[in-house]
Design a protein around this motif. Structure first.
Motif, PDB file in Angstrom:
ATOM      1  N   VAL A  41      42.177  94.554  36.027  1.00  0.00           N
ATOM      2  CA  VAL A  41      43.368  94.912  36.785  1.00  0.00           C
ATOM      3  C   VAL A  41      44.580  94.926  35.860  1.00  0.00           C
ATOM      4  CG1 VAL A  41      42.574  94.175  39.069  1.00  0.00           C
ATOM      5  CG2 VAL A  41      43.631  92.502  37.544  1.00  0.00           C
ATOM      6  N   ALA A  42      45.473  95.871  36.134  1.00  0.00           N
ATOM      7  CA  ALA A  42      46.754  95.954  35.430  1.00  0.00           C
ATOM      8  C   ALA A  42      47.742  95.108  36.221  1.00  0.00           C
ATOM      9  CB  ALA A  42      47.232  97.399  35.352  1.00  0.00           C
ATOM     10  N   CYS A  43      48.466  94.242  35.520  1.00  0.00           N
ATOM     11  CA  CYS A  43      49.397  93.325  36.170  1.00  0.00           C
ATOM     12  C   CYS A  43      50.768  93.421  35.511  1.00  0.00           C
ATOM     13  CB  CYS A  43      48.893  91.890  36.062  1.00  0.00           C
ATOM     14  SG  CYS A  43      47.278  91.625  36.829  1.00  0.00           S
ATOM     15  N   GLN A  44      51.797  93.398  36.323  1.00  0.00           N
ATOM     16  CA  GLN A  44      53.169  93.434  35.803  1.00  0.00           C
ATOM     17  C   GLN A  44      53.698  92.002  35.783  1.00  0.00           C
ATOM     18  OE1 GLN A  44      56.188  95.387  38.228  1.00  0.00           O
ATOM     19  NE2 GLN A  44      56.950  96.343  36.354  1.00  0.00           N
ATOM     20  N   ILE A  45      54.236  91.607  34.613  1.00  0.00           N
ATOM     21  CA  ILE A  45      54.806  90.268  34.461  1.00  0.00           C
ATOM     22  C   ILE A  45      56.277  90.373  34.069  1.00  0.00           C
ATOM     23  CG2 ILE A  45      52.616  89.171  33.865  1.00  0.00           C
ATOM     24  CD1 ILE A  45      53.561  89.233  30.896  1.00  0.00           C
ATOM     25  N   LYS A  46      57.050  89.352  34.412  1.00  0.00           N
ATOM     26  CA  LYS A  46      58.439  89.251  33.987  1.00  0.00           C
ATOM     27  C   LYS A  46      58.454  88.509  32.655  1.00  0.00           C
ATOM     28  CE  LYS A  46      60.255  88.881  38.662  1.00  0.00           C
ATOM     29  NZ  LYS A  46      60.909  87.976  39.620  1.00  0.00           N
ATOM     30  N   LEU A  47      59.065  89.097  31.630  1.00  0.00           N
ATOM     31  CA  LEU A  47      59.080  88.461  30.320  1.00  0.00           C
ATOM     32  C   LEU A  47      59.888  87.173  30.317  1.00  0.00           C
ATOM     33  CD1 LEU A  47      59.218  91.492  27.903  1.00  0.00           C
ATOM     34  CD2 LEU A  47      57.271  90.365  28.980  1.00  0.00           C
ATOM     35  N   SER A  48      60.847  87.054  31.231  1.00  0.00           N
ATOM     36  CA  SER A  48      61.623  85.816  31.318  1.00  0.00           C
ATOM     37  C   SER A  48      60.781  84.648  31.815  1.00  0.00           C
ATOM     38  CB  SER A  48      62.830  86.006  32.243  1.00  0.00           C
ATOM     39  OG  SER A  48      62.396  86.304  33.561  1.00  0.00           O
ATOM     40  N   GLU A  49      59.595  84.948  32.366  1.00  0.00           N
ATOM     41  CA  GLU A  49      58.680  83.919  32.869  1.00  0.00           C
ATOM     42  C   GLU A  49      57.310  84.070  32.215  1.00  0.00           C
ATOM     43  OE1 GLU A  49      58.619  84.422  37.117  1.00  0.00           O
ATOM     44  OE2 GLU A  49      60.572  83.472  37.363  1.00  0.00           O
ATOM     45  N   ALA A  50      57.323  84.337  30.903  1.00  0.00           N
ATOM     46  CA  ALA A  50      56.073  84.525  30.160  1.00  0.00           C
ATOM     47  C   ALA A  50      56.211  83.949  28.761  1.00  0.00           C
ATOM     48  CB  ALA A  50      55.718  86.010  30.096  1.00  0.00           C
ATOM     49  N   ALA A  51      55.077  83.687  28.133  1.00  0.00           N
ATOM     50  CA  ALA A  51      55.066  83.150  26.767  1.00  0.00           C
ATOM     51  C   ALA A  51      53.795  83.587  26.052  1.00  0.00           C
ATOM     52  CB  ALA A  51      55.138  81.625  26.795  1.00  0.00           C
ATOM     53  N   THR A  65      41.933  83.922  18.601  1.00  0.00           N
ATOM     54  CA  THR A  65      42.061  84.979  17.607  1.00  0.00           C
ATOM     55  C   THR A  65      42.329  86.330  18.253  1.00  0.00           C
ATOM     56  OG1 THR A  65      39.673  85.313  17.603  1.00  0.00           O
ATOM     57  CG2 THR A  65      40.577  83.803  15.957  1.00  0.00           C
ATOM     58  N   THR A  66      42.192  86.398  19.569  1.00  0.00           N
ATOM     59  CA  THR A  66      42.472  87.622  20.306  1.00  0.00           C
ATOM     60  C   THR A  66      43.787  87.428  21.048  1.00  0.00           C
ATOM     61  OG1 THR A  66      40.110  88.061  20.562  1.00  0.00           O
ATOM     62  CG2 THR A  66      41.592  89.207  22.060  1.00  0.00           C
ATOM     63  N   ALA A  67      44.642  88.437  21.008  1.00  0.00           N
ATOM     64  CA  ALA A  67      45.971  88.338  21.609  1.00  0.00           C
ATOM     65  C   ALA A  67      45.905  87.890  23.065  1.00  0.00           C
ATOM     66  CB  ALA A  67      46.675  89.682  21.505  1.00  0.00           C
ATOM     67  N   LYS A  68      46.842  87.001  23.422  1.00  0.00           N
ATOM     68  CA  LYS A  68      46.861  86.434  24.762  1.00  0.00           C
ATOM     69  C   LYS A  68      48.293  86.035  25.117  1.00  0.00           C
ATOM     70  CE  LYS A  68      43.955  83.117  27.181  1.00  0.00           C
ATOM     71  NZ  LYS A  68      42.977  82.045  26.985  1.00  0.00           N
ATOM     72  N   ILE A  69      48.672  86.276  26.370  1.00  0.00           N
ATOM     73  CA  ILE A  69      49.979  85.882  26.883  1.00  0.00           C
ATOM     74  C   ILE A  69      49.758  85.224  28.235  1.00  0.00           C
ATOM     75  CG2 ILE A  69      50.458  88.082  28.066  1.00  0.00           C
ATOM     76  CD1 ILE A  69      53.407  87.782  27.077  1.00  0.00           C
ATOM     77  N   LYS A  70      50.669  84.319  28.592  1.00  0.00           N
ATOM     78  CA  LYS A  70      50.576  83.710  29.916  1.00  0.00           C
ATOM     79  C   LYS A  70      51.900  83.891  30.638  1.00  0.00           C
ATOM     80  CE  LYS A  70      51.598  78.937  28.507  1.00  0.00           C
ATOM     81  NZ  LYS A  70      51.054  77.581  28.547  1.00  0.00           N
ATOM     82  N   ALA A  71      51.837  83.848  31.976  1.00  0.00           N
ATOM     83  CA  ALA A  71      53.024  84.071  32.795  1.00  0.00           C
ATOM     84  C   ALA A  71      52.985  83.170  34.020  1.00  0.00           C
ATOM     85  CB  ALA A  71      53.099  85.535  33.227  1.00  0.00           C
ATOM     86  N   ARG A  72      54.168  82.975  34.587  1.00  0.00           N
ATOM     87  CA  ARG A  72      54.281  82.188  35.821  1.00  0.00           C
ATOM     88  C   ARG A  72      53.630  82.935  36.975  1.00  0.00           C
ATOM     89  NH1 ARG A  72      58.025  78.394  37.699  1.00  0.00           N
ATOM     90  NH2 ARG A  72      59.343  78.793  35.892  1.00  0.00           N
ATOM     91  N   SER A  73      53.851  84.259  37.041  1.00  0.00           N
ATOM     92  CA  SER A  73      53.304  85.050  38.136  1.00  0.00           C
ATOM     93  C   SER A  73      53.104  86.487  37.685  1.00  0.00           C
ATOM     94  CB  SER A  73      54.240  85.012  39.349  1.00  0.00           C
ATOM     95  OG  SER A  73      55.462  85.635  39.042  1.00  0.00           O
ATOM     96  N   CYS A  74      52.454  87.257  38.541  1.00  0.00           N
ATOM     97  CA  CYS A  74      52.237  88.671  38.247  1.00  0.00           C
ATOM     98  C   CYS A  74      52.119  89.447  39.538  1.00  0.00           C
ATOM     99  CB  CYS A  74      50.972  88.874  37.404  1.00  0.00           C
ATOM    100  SG  CYS A  74      49.432  88.689  38.330  1.00  0.00           S
ATOM    101  N   ALA A  75      52.424  90.729  39.440  1.00  0.00           N
ATOM    102  CA  ALA A  75      52.178  91.663  40.537  1.00  0.00           C
ATOM    103  C   ALA A  75      50.971  92.486  40.120  1.00  0.00           C
ATOM    104  CB  ALA A  75      53.391  92.563  40.755  1.00  0.00           C
ATOM    105  N   VAL A  76      49.923  92.473  40.914  1.00  0.00           N
ATOM    106  CA  VAL A  76      48.707  93.220  40.601  1.00  0.00           C
ATOM    107  C   VAL A  76      48.942  94.671  41.005  1.00  0.00           C
ATOM    108  CG1 VAL A  76      46.213  93.372  40.906  1.00  0.00           C
ATOM    109  CG2 VAL A  76      47.351  91.132  41.045  1.00  0.00           C
ATOM    110  N   LEU A  77      48.948  95.560  40.005  1.00  0.00           N
ATOM    111  CA  LEU A  77      49.297  96.960  40.242  1.00  0.00           C
ATOM    112  C   LEU A  77      48.124  97.805  40.712  1.00  0.00           C
ATOM    113  CD1 LEU A  77      51.533  97.480  37.074  1.00  0.00           C
ATOM    114  CD2 LEU A  77      52.243  96.882  39.412  1.00  0.00           C
ATOM    115  N   HIS A  78      47.046  97.808  39.931  1.00  0.00           N
ATOM    116  CA  HIS A  78      45.890  98.640  40.254  1.00  0.00           C
ATOM    117  C   HIS A  78      44.722  98.253  39.356  1.00  0.00           C
ATOM    118  CE1 HIS A  78      48.516 100.816  37.365  1.00  0.00           C
ATOM    119  NE2 HIS A  78      47.389 100.885  36.687  1.00  0.00           N
ATOM    120  N   GLU A  79      43.545  98.748  39.711  1.00  0.00           N
ATOM    121  CA  GLU A  79      42.363  98.516  38.902  1.00  0.00           C
ATOM    122  C   GLU A  79      42.298  99.578  37.807  1.00  0.00           C
ATOM    123  OE1 GLU A  79      38.747  98.193  41.148  1.00  0.00           O
ATOM    124  OE2 GLU A  79      37.554  97.717  39.373  1.00  0.00           O
TER     125      GLU A  79
END
Length: 184
Positions: free
Chosen positions: A137-147, A155-169
């Motif tokens: 799923v593609a998810c939209q995150i707010k960068l102000s609430e992500a790290a 070794t593989t890129a990873k980011i975490k967020a407080r919340s997300c909006a699930v856009l579509h599969e």
């Protein structure tokens, strides 16, 4: 792929990947791209790309490093889920839903947030379920609430967020899948 630390010396060729830390020495051919992440590593040869001034824990810098477009302070990242759209930690990523982590903390470590990859391929690297029925799923995150998560052993890129909006599969290449409504 080689992980070198301490006072190790590594000679790499071909399509080798070397992660060097501590006081390790890396010797590379003159056309090899070397990403420098620490001022303590000794590099001999190669084309050095100095990454030491980039704070990949910053969500904005992480997105720039991964080539992810940022629009109005948000970015689209990806999650690998099972056939029922559930993550390995039990969150359901229903299309159109907003998911919020109850334990959010912007630390540079796993845990304490919802985790995503810059592409479905990256997200698959952290999927711990049966890969025969994996969905993305593609998810939209707010960068102000992500790290960005830069601490090893990842070794593989990873980011975490407080919340997300699930856009579509999407498929493994990040292309949106046709929905049942769109197909009829």
């Amino acid at each position: 792929t080689v992980y070198a630390s301490g006072s190790a010396t590594v000679y790499a060729s071909g399509s080798a990947t070397v992660y060097a830390s501590g006081s390790a020495t890396v010797r590379a051919g003159q056309y090899v791209a070397v990403h420098l992440h620490s001022q303590h590593v000794t590099i001999d040869g190669g084309v050095v790309i100095d990454m030491t001034s980039i704070d990949q824990h910053s969500a904005e810098s992480w997105c720039a490093w991964q080539g992810i477009p940022v629009e109005d302070g948000t970015a689209v990242v990806y999650k690998a889920v099972d056939a029922e759209l559930k993550s390995g930690h039990g969150f359901t990523y229903g299309i159109g839903d907003t998911i919020t982590a109850p334990d959010w903390s912007p630390t540079d470590a796993c845990g304490a947030g919802l985790h995503f990859g810059p592409s479905p391929h990256h997200a698959l690297a952290y999927y711990n379920g049966d890969e025969s029925n994996v969905r993305y799923v593609a998810c939209q995150i707010k960068l102000s609430e992500a790290a960005g998560i830069t601490s090893r052993p990842w070794t593989t890129a990873k980011i975490k967020a407080r919340s997300c909006a699930v856009l579509h599969e999407v498929d493994i290449h990040g292309q949106p899948l046709a929905t049942t409504e769109a197909a009829s």
